[in-house]
Design an enzyme around this catalytic site. Structure first.
Site, short mmCIF file in Angstrom:
data_model
loop_
_atom_site.label_atom_id
_atom_site.label_comp_id
_atom_site.label_asym_id
_atom_site.label_seq_id
_atom_site.Cartn_x
_atom_site.Cartn_y
_atom_site.Cartn_z
N LYS A 1 -5.97 -2.21 6.99
CA LYS A 1 -6.17 -2.47 5.56
C LYS A 1 -6.96 -3.75 5.33
O LYS A 1 -7.05 -4.22 4.20
CB LYS A 1 -4.80 -2.57 4.86
CG LYS A 1 -3.94 -1.32 4.98
CD LYS A 1 -4.48 -0.17 4.11
CE LYS A 1 -3.67 1.10 4.33
NZ LYS A 1 -4.18 2.23 3.55
N ASP B 1 -5.48 13.95 2.97
CA ASP B 1 -5.63 13.85 1.52
C ASP B 1 -5.29 15.18 0.87
O ASP B 1 -5.35 15.31 -0.37
CB ASP B 1 -7.07 13.46 1.15
CG ASP B 1 -7.45 12.10 1.74
OD1 ASP B 1 -6.56 11.25 1.86
OD2 ASP B 1 -8.62 11.91 2.11
N ASP C 1 0.84 -1.20 0.00
CA ASP C 1 0.00 0.00 0.00
C ASP C 1 0.88 1.26 0.00
O ASP C 1 1.83 1.36 0.78
CB ASP C 1 -0.92 -0.03 1.23
CG ASP C 1 -2.24 0.65 0.99
OD1 ASP C 1 -2.23 1.85 0.66
OD2 ASP C 1 -3.29 0.00 1.14
N HIS D 1 -1.62 10.98 -0.75
CA HIS D 1 -1.20 10.05 -1.82
C HIS D 1 -0.58 10.85 -2.96
O HIS D 1 -0.68 12.07 -3.01
CB HIS D 1 -2.42 9.28 -2.35
CG HIS D 1 -3.06 8.40 -1.34
ND1 HIS D 1 -4.27 7.79 -1.55
CD2 HIS D 1 -2.67 8.02 -0.09
CE1 HIS D 1 -4.59 7.08 -0.49
NE2 HIS D 1 -3.64 7.21 0.41
N HIS E 1 1.36 8.64 5.41
CA HIS E 1 0.36 9.65 5.81
C HIS E 1 0.79 10.47 7.03
O HIS E 1 0.19 11.50 7.31
CB HIS E 1 -0.97 8.98 6.14
CG HIS E 1 -1.83 8.65 4.96
ND1 HIS E 1 -2.24 9.60 4.06
CD2 HIS E 1 -2.38 7.49 4.55
CE1 HIS E 1 -3.01 9.03 3.15
NE2 HIS E 1 -3.10 7.74 3.40
N ASP F 1 -1.46 -0.07 -4.63
CA ASP F 1 -2.77 0.48 -5.00
C ASP F 1 -2.69 1.95 -5.40
O ASP F 1 -3.59 2.48 -6.05
CB ASP F 1 -3.79 0.27 -3.88
CG ASP F 1 -3.31 0.82 -2.54
OD1 ASP F 1 -2.09 1.05 -2.35
OD2 ASP F 1 -4.17 1.01 -1.65
N HIS F 2 -1.63 2.64 -4.99
CA HIS F 2 -1.41 4.06 -5.30
C HIS F 2 -0.12 4.45 -4.63
O HIS F 2 0.40 3.69 -3.81
CB HIS F 2 -2.55 4.95 -4.76
CG HIS F 2 -2.80 4.71 -3.30
ND1 HIS F 2 -1.97 5.21 -2.33
CD2 HIS F 2 -3.74 3.96 -2.66
CE1 HIS F 2 -2.40 4.80 -1.15
NE2 HIS F 2 -3.45 4.02 -1.32
N ASP G 1 1.83 3.25 3.09
CA ASP G 1 0.74 4.21 3.10
C ASP G 1 0.49 4.81 4.49
O ASP G 1 0.46 6.02 4.65
CB ASP G 1 -0.55 3.53 2.62
CG ASP G 1 -1.69 4.52 2.59
OD1 ASP G 1 -1.59 5.49 1.81
OD2 ASP G 1 -2.64 4.37 3.36
N SER H 1 -7.07 3.90 -1.74
CA SER H 1 -7.20 2.46 -1.48
C SER H 1 -8.51 1.90 -1.98
O SER H 1 -8.57 0.76 -2.45
CB SER H 1 -7.11 2.20 0.02
OG SER H 1 -5.82 2.44 0.48
N ARG I 1 -17.13 7.70 0.37
CA ARG I 1 -16.40 6.43 0.55
C ARG I 1 -16.81 5.76 1.86
O ARG I 1 -17.01 6.42 2.87
CB ARG I 1 -14.90 6.72 0.52
CG ARG I 1 -14.04 5.53 0.88
CD ARG I 1 -12.59 5.76 0.51
NE ARG I 1 -11.72 5.08 1.44
CZ ARG I 1 -10.40 5.02 1.31
NH1 ARG I 1 -9.81 5.61 0.29
NH2 ARG I 1 -9.68 4.39 2.20
#
Ligand SMILES: O=C(O)[C@H](O)COP(=O)(O)O
Ligand SMILES: [Mn+2]
Ligand SMILES: [Mn+2]
Length: 550
Positions: A357, A168, A21, A495, A427, A464-465, A423, A72, A282
């Site tokens: 996750k 984000d 991730d 991200h 963050h 995933d990113h 990930d 994600s 989401r």
């Protein structure tokens, strides 16, 4: 049923998909914790194994535009489904643009509920959600449109409960959103209409927990938004400034809760007869607070007071559980996922990650379904409940233990796992911790891959990113890491827009297998590639396989 693949009979052992991730491939390695990490296993993989780059952001994963980073949800949806669907961000934007959202019963009931109120008194319309334009969980433009429409339709009181982002979007950008929004609300608050921000707090501090990792966060959110408990300020701009002064060095996502009050009285507690819209589209971080509002027998914490409200989610967050029953926009109807079709082919599948996750490799992977397909085994490793820069290794070792045991059991033909480190630590904006996060994943791969090889299997290693690949904000012009006035770099917590790798670890085919780099190669091509590795043609709905058979 899936047909046999004529070019390759399938590997004898298991096919394993490993998602790292937040592991992107930056154009420029300055500021990349991945480039800075010591990672001999990954270095050897890239030097020796077939590997290509995949698109993992924007329209390639169903986001409205190529300016949207991946995340994600859309990443795991695309990997698991083998297809790209217009995702929540795009569906909501479209429903607002063409007005379909206002014509739907759910919105009408929300407005009618607030206007009718209770005990002869009109109610308020509350919006709770992530307050930014990150477009991962929400978009502030959607909120703006709904507040304006509420006024047009005769609602008199609107209260906003703003979850401050900084995860984000840039890490201390709260005022970029709060100041103009409070001005917008003020301008709109004429002719008996009164719209104000009523409460809020950092998104990693209240309300937006996921996967049952930390219910006390949600309880704190309930006390803030519903009961009106928290440090009091006159408006949200003052709240952000005040909290920053009280908690120096705290970044937006970790800010404590605040309540807007007049004469010591909170202006926006949630009462019987009010309407509530949770405006995130989401699902993962929306489910717990939604449950607190809609479940009659809710028992995860003591709500103290459970107001009778008309509640709607922006989307339905869980189709299996119908959570919530009322939603403003229909979620993407994700069908014919790889999990479903491999199950129909009789394969046993194993999915594993740690709590943070876990839903990614189960719920998102299976098209936002919380139920298992036949033959699936899911294993969750409980995550630590600490700031992850303090434990950048997270549960990589325990996930690896579980994967090794599952492979050695010989029970599962297809296995998947997610290593959260790049990930979750990315963050935090902590560069040093992020390098350790990548090193922990490297160590995990060093243990896992030989076991896959010994079992006669192959692995697809991907992400995933991006996230840890850019730990500093980049200067828009120079594309070099941007600096603060004191010369330090500006930490980046969000991200990235970078592509992600796809590596084929294959010590069993004798060099027969490779990967094709196509112009459109993206996450949605992985499911078909797995099918081919199993010796099957892809499902007709899935995007093309990237497997090359020499
Ligand atoms: O929810 C989060 O933590 C971030 O908004 C996005 O991260 P994820 O998409 O990797 O979960
Ligand atoms: Mn992710
Ligand atoms: Mn993330």
């Amino acid at each position: 049923m899936l047909k046999k693949f004529s070019a390759f009979p399938g590997v004898a052992g298991p096919v394993v998909v490993i998602v790292m991730d937040g592991y992107g491939q930056p154009k420029n390695e300055a500021g990349s914790a991945i480039a800075a990490a010591r990672k001999p296993t990954l270095d050897a993989l890239f030097a020796q194994c077939p590997n290509i780059s995949l698109r993992a952001h924007g329209t390639a994963v169903g986001m409205p535009s190529d300016d949207d980073m991946g995340n994600s949800e859309v990443g795991h949806n695309a990997i698991g489904a083998g297809q790209v669907y217009a995702q929540g961000a795009a569906l909501v934007a479209n429903a607002i643009a063409d007005g379909a959202i206002w014509a739907d019963d759910a919105w009408k009931q929300i407005v009618a509920g607030a206007k009718a109120g209770a005990n002869g008194k009109a109610g308020a319309l509350h919006f709770i959600g992530l307050f930014s334009d990150g477009n991962v969980h929400s978009h502030i433009d959607h909120l703006k449109a709904m507040v304006a429409q509420a006024k047009v339709e005769g609602v008199k009181t609107v209260r906003i409960h703003a979850l401050i982002d900084g995860r984000d979007v840039p890490e201390t950008s709260a005022l970029d959103y709060v100041v103009p929004f409070e001005a917008f609300l003020k301008e709109l608050s004429t002719d008996g209409f009164d719209a104000r921000i009523a409460s809020g707090g950092g998104r990693q501090y209240i309300t937006m927990d996921r996967y049952d990792a930390n219910w006390p966060m949600v309880e704190k959110g309930w006390h803030t938004h519903v009961l009106g408990e928290g440090t009091q300020f006159a408006n949200a701009t003052d709240a952000i400034n005040g909290l920053r002064a009280q908690h120096p060095g705290t970044i937006d996502q970790d800010l404590p809760e605040f309540v807007i009050a007049e004469g010591g009285k909170p202006i926006g507690t949630i009462e019987d007869g009010d309407s509530v819209v949770f405006y995130n589209f989401r699902g993962d971080r929306a489910i717990e607070i939604t449950r607190a509002f809609v479940e009659d027998d809710f028992a995860k914490f003591d709500r103290v007071r459970a107001p009778k409200v008309t509640f709607a989610g922006m989307l339905q967050y869980d189709g299996d559980l119908q959570l919530p029953k009322r939603f403003l926009v229909a979620p993407p109807a994700i069908k014919d996922t790889s999990g479903e079709w491999f199950s129909k082919m009789g394969f046993a599948q194993f999915a594993c990650s740690e709590t943070q996750k876990f839903g990614h490799v189960t719920y998102f992977w299976n098209g936002n379904r919380s139920g298992k397909f036949e033959g699936e085994t899911w294993q969750e490793v409980p995550s630590d409940v600490v700031p992850f820069e303090q434990r950048p290794w997270m549960k990589a070792a325990e996930i690896t233990d579980a994967m090794i045991a599952a492979i050695k059991s010989g029970q599962h033909k297809i296995l998947r796992c997610n290593f959260a480190n790049g990930d979750m630590v990315g963050h935090t904006g902590n560069f040093r911790a992020a390098t350790m996060a990548i090193e922990a994943v490297d160590l995990a791969l060093a243990r896992l891959l030989p076991v896959i090889e010994a079992a006669g299997g192959v692995a697809l290693i991907t992400a995933d990113h991006g996230n840890a690949d850019e730990m500093y904000e980049l200067d828009k012009k120079t594309k070099q890491p941007a600096q603060n006035k004191d010369g330090s770099f500006k930490a980046k917590t969000a991200h990235t827009l970078n592509p992600v790798p796809l590596v084929l670890f294959d010590k069993v085919s004798g060099g027969k297998l490779g990967l094709k780099q196509t112009e459109t190669a993206g996450l949605s091509n992985i499911a078909a590639t797995v099918a081919n590795l199993l010796g099957l043609e892809k499902h007709e709905k899935w995007d093309e396989s990237l497997l090359e058979v020499k």
